[in-house]
Design a protein around this motif. Structure first.
Motif, PDB file in Angstrom:
ATOM      1  N   ASN A 121       4.734   7.173  -0.602  1.00 50.52           N
ATOM      2  CA  ASN A 121       5.748   6.145  -0.286  1.00 50.52           C
ATOM      3  C   ASN A 121       5.072   4.848   0.138  1.00 50.52           C
ATOM      4  O   ASN A 121       3.922   4.858   0.600  1.00 50.52           O
ATOM      5  CB  ASN A 121       6.668   6.634   0.837  1.00 50.52           C
ATOM      6  N   ASN A 122       5.801   3.754  -0.005  1.00 48.78           N
ATOM      7  CA  ASN A 122       5.280   2.456   0.423  1.00 48.78           C
ATOM      8  C   ASN A 122       5.124   2.442   1.941  1.00 48.78           C
ATOM      9  O   ASN A 122       5.955   2.989   2.665  1.00 48.78           O
ATOM     10  CB  ASN A 122       6.201   1.333  -0.026  1.00 48.78           C
ATOM     11  N   ILE A 123       4.063   1.766   2.398  1.00 50.41           N
ATOM     12  CA  ILE A 123       3.776   1.685   3.830  1.00 50.41           C
ATOM     13  C   ILE A 123       4.154   0.303   4.322  1.00 50.41           C
ATOM     14  O   ILE A 123       3.827  -0.709   3.706  1.00 50.41           O
ATOM     15  CB  ILE A 123       2.274   1.926   4.107  1.00 50.41           C
ATOM     16  N   LYS A 124       4.840   0.291   5.454  1.00 44.79           N
ATOM     17  CA  LYS A 124       5.176  -0.972   6.108  1.00 44.79           C
ATOM     18  C   LYS A 124       4.445  -1.011   7.429  1.00 44.79           C
ATOM     19  O   LYS A 124       4.291   0.013   8.107  1.00 44.79           O
ATOM     20  CB  LYS A 124       6.681  -1.074   6.349  1.00 44.79           C
ATOM     21  N   GLY A 125       3.971  -2.189   7.818  1.00 45.03           N
ATOM     22  CA  GLY A 125       3.288  -2.311   9.095  1.00 45.03           C
ATOM     23  C   GLY A 125       1.916  -2.934   8.923  1.00 45.03           C
ATOM     24  O   GLY A 125       1.712  -3.790   8.058  1.00 45.03           O
ATOM     25  N   ARG A 126       0.982  -2.497   9.749  1.00 41.48           N
ATOM     26  CA  ARG A 126      -0.365  -3.075   9.754  1.00 41.48           C
ATOM     27  C   ARG A 126      -1.033  -2.994   8.379  1.00 41.48           C
ATOM     28  O   ARG A 126      -0.780  -2.085   7.597  1.00 41.48           O
ATOM     29  CB  ARG A 126      -1.242  -2.324  10.765  1.00 41.48           C
ATOM     30  N   ALA A 127      -1.929  -3.909   8.132  1.00 35.92           N
ATOM     31  CA  ALA A 127      -2.619  -3.969   6.846  1.00 35.92           C
ATOM     32  C   ALA A 127      -3.566  -2.796   6.629  1.00 35.92           C
ATOM     33  O   ALA A 127      -3.805  -2.384   5.493  1.00 35.92           O
ATOM     34  CB  ALA A 127      -3.393  -5.286   6.744  1.00 35.92           C
ATOM     35  N   LYS A 164       0.847  -1.190   0.000  1.00 33.71           N
ATOM     36  CA  LYS A 164       0.000   0.000   0.000  1.00 33.71           C
ATOM     37  C   LYS A 164       0.882   1.239   0.000  1.00 33.71           C
ATOM     38  O   LYS A 164       2.013   1.207   0.464  1.00 33.71           O
ATOM     39  CB  LYS A 164      -0.885   0.009   1.245  1.00 33.71           C
ATOM     40  N   GLN A 165       0.312   2.347  -0.512  1.00 34.29           N
ATOM     41  CA  GLN A 165       1.045   3.606  -0.546  1.00 34.29           C
ATOM     42  C   GLN A 165       0.399   4.633   0.378  1.00 34.29           C
ATOM     43  O   GLN A 165      -0.822   4.662   0.545  1.00 34.29           O
ATOM     44  CB  GLN A 165       1.102   4.153  -1.969  1.00 34.29           C
ATOM     45  N   CYS A 166       1.252   5.467   0.964  1.00 37.73           N
ATOM     46  CA  CYS A 166       0.809   6.538   1.855  1.00 37.73           C
ATOM     47  C   CYS A 166      -0.102   7.500   1.090  1.00 37.73           C
ATOM     48  O   CYS A 166       0.207   7.895  -0.037  1.00 37.73           O
ATOM     49  CB  CYS A 166       2.027   7.286   2.406  1.00 37.73           C
ATOM     50  N   LEU A 167      -1.238   7.852   1.690  1.00 41.53           N
ATOM     51  CA  LEU A 167      -2.181   8.764   1.040  1.00 41.53           C
ATOM     52  C   LEU A 167      -1.618  10.173   0.865  1.00 41.53           C
ATOM     53  O   LEU A 167      -2.100  10.941   0.047  1.00 41.53           O
ATOM     54  CB  LEU A 167      -3.483   8.827   1.838  1.00 41.53           C
ATOM     55  N   ASP A 168      -0.597  10.523   1.644  1.00 39.79           N
ATOM     56  CA  ASP A 168      -0.033  11.869   1.545  1.00 39.79           C
ATOM     57  C   ASP A 168       1.172  11.915   0.608  1.00 39.79           C
ATOM     58  O   ASP A 168       1.167  12.628  -0.383  1.00 39.79           O
ATOM     59  CB  ASP A 168       0.366  12.389   2.930  1.00 39.79           C
ATOM     60  N   CYS A 169       2.197  11.165   0.896  1.00 39.68           N
ATOM     61  CA  CYS A 169       3.462  11.285   0.144  1.00 39.68           C
ATOM     62  C   CYS A 169       3.615  10.235  -0.953  1.00 39.68           C
ATOM     63  O   CYS A 169       4.461  10.377  -1.834  1.00 39.68           O
ATOM     64  CB  CYS A 169       4.647  11.238   1.089  1.00 39.68           C
ATOM     65  N   LYS A 183      -3.102   0.304   7.727  1.00 32.07           N
ATOM     66  CA  LYS A 183      -2.372   1.567   7.852  1.00 32.07           C
ATOM     67  C   LYS A 183      -2.511   2.380   6.556  1.00 32.07           C
ATOM     68  O   LYS A 183      -2.381   1.838   5.454  1.00 32.07           O
ATOM     69  CB  LYS A 183      -0.904   1.252   8.154  1.00 32.07           C
ATOM     70  N   LYS A 184      -2.769   3.710   6.690  1.00 35.71           N
ATOM     71  CA  LYS A 184      -2.980   4.564   5.523  1.00 35.71           C
ATOM     72  C   LYS A 184      -1.849   5.554   5.293  1.00 35.71           C
ATOM     73  O   LYS A 184      -1.716   6.104   4.200  1.00 35.71           O
ATOM     74  CB  LYS A 184      -4.283   5.343   5.684  1.00 35.71           C
ATOM     75  N   PHE A 185      -1.060   5.810   6.326  1.00 38.27           N
ATOM     76  CA  PHE A 185       0.007   6.807   6.241  1.00 38.27           C
ATOM     77  C   PHE A 185       1.307   6.211   6.758  1.00 38.27           C
ATOM     78  O   PHE A 185       1.302   5.357   7.637  1.00 38.27           O
ATOM     79  CB  PHE A 185      -0.353   8.047   7.070  1.00 38.27           C
ATOM     80  N   CYS A 186       2.427   6.723   6.253  1.00 37.73           N
ATOM     81  CA  CYS A 186       3.718   6.175   6.680  1.00 37.73           C
ATOM     82  C   CYS A 186       4.134   6.710   8.051  1.00 37.73           C
ATOM     83  O   CYS A 186       4.877   6.037   8.761  1.00 37.73           O
ATOM     84  CB  CYS A 186       4.798   6.445   5.638  1.00 37.73           C
ATOM     85  N   ASP A 187       3.640   7.902   8.452  1.00 40.74           N
ATOM     86  CA  ASP A 187       3.972   8.430   9.778  1.00 40.74           C
ATOM     87  C   ASP A 187       2.945   9.496  10.181  1.00 40.74           C
ATOM     88  O   ASP A 187       2.041   9.834   9.416  1.00 40.74           O
ATOM     89  CB  ASP A 187       5.399   8.988   9.817  1.00 40.74           C
ATOM     90  N   ASP A 188       3.110  10.015  11.395  1.00 41.85           N
ATOM     91  CA  ASP A 188       2.164  11.013  11.924  1.00 41.85           C
ATOM     92  C   ASP A 188       2.194  12.313  11.129  1.00 41.85           C
ATOM     93  O   ASP A 188       1.175  12.977  10.973  1.00 41.85           O
ATOM     94  CB  ASP A 188       2.459  11.312  13.392  1.00 41.85           C
ATOM     95  N   GLN A 189       3.346  12.693  10.625  1.00 43.68           N
ATOM     96  CA  GLN A 189       3.446  13.928   9.854  1.00 43.68           C
ATOM     97  C   GLN A 189       2.620  13.837   8.573  1.00 43.68           C
ATOM     98  O   GLN A 189       1.907  14.771   8.220  1.00 43.68           O
ATOM     99  CB  GLN A 189       4.902  14.245   9.523  1.00 43.68           C
ATOM    100  N   CYS A 190       2.704  12.730   7.879  1.00 44.67           N
ATOM    101  CA  CYS A 190       1.911  12.540   6.659  1.00 44.67           C
ATOM    102  C   CYS A 190       0.414  12.532   6.979  1.00 44.67           C
ATOM    103  O   CYS A 190      -0.383  13.110   6.243  1.00 44.67           O
ATOM    104  CB  CYS A 190       2.313  11.257   5.946  1.00 44.67           C
ATOM    105  N   ARG A 191       0.038  11.869   8.071  1.00 46.56           N
ATOM    106  CA  ARG A 191      -1.369  11.854   8.477  1.00 46.56           C
ATOM    107  C   ARG A 191      -1.863  13.276   8.745  1.00 46.56           C
ATOM    108  O   ARG A 191      -2.925  13.687   8.277  1.00 46.56           O
ATOM    109  CB  ARG A 191      -1.548  10.988   9.726  1.00 46.56           C
TER     110      ARG A 191
END
Length: 118
Positions: free
Chosen positions: A10-16, A3-8, A18-26
């Motif tokens: 980038n590829n997301i690692k972690g829970r299935a 999956k890719q981050c909705l903001d930047c 998850k929509k963002f790669c970090d809090d800043q992107c969220r």
């Protein structure tokens, strides 16, 4: 497929789910959405916040007198407020959240603060 981050993007690692790669992107994503949703509400809220700051700054002790020209000079917008309060004797206080004023004679205003918890 990752999956890719909705903001930047980038590829997301972690829970299935998850929509963002970090809090800043969220935060960036949600701020961008809010900024475009209701620009009129944002504009009015900015005016109300400015009015509140002006009243709060000019009335540090919770009760003081000031001229209308001083309020205007500071940038107070008399067209925007949150509510009115009419006393038993008919005085009409105009409030911007917990800071308000009563119009007196000769363009003088009594600034007040309502310290009651809501």
């Amino acid at each position: 497929m990752e999956k890719q981050c909705l903001d930047c993007g980038n590829n997301i690692k972690g829970r299935a789910d998850k929509k963002f790669c970090d809090d800043q992107c969220r935060s960036n994503y949600n701020n961008r959405i809010k900024a475009t949703e209701h620009p009129q509400i944002k504009k009015i809220n900015q005016i109300l916040l400015k009015n509140w700051k002006i009243l709060n700054t000019l009335n540090p002790d919770g009760k003081s007198k000031i001229t209308k020209s001083k309020l205007i000079k500071e940038g107070y917008n008399f067209n925007y407020h949150t509510h009115n309060y009419r006393t038993k004797n008919g005085s009409n206080y105009i409030f911007c959240y917990d800071n308000g004023f009563l119009e007196l004679e000769n363009e003088w205003y009594l600034l007040v603060r309502n310290n009651e918890e809501i």
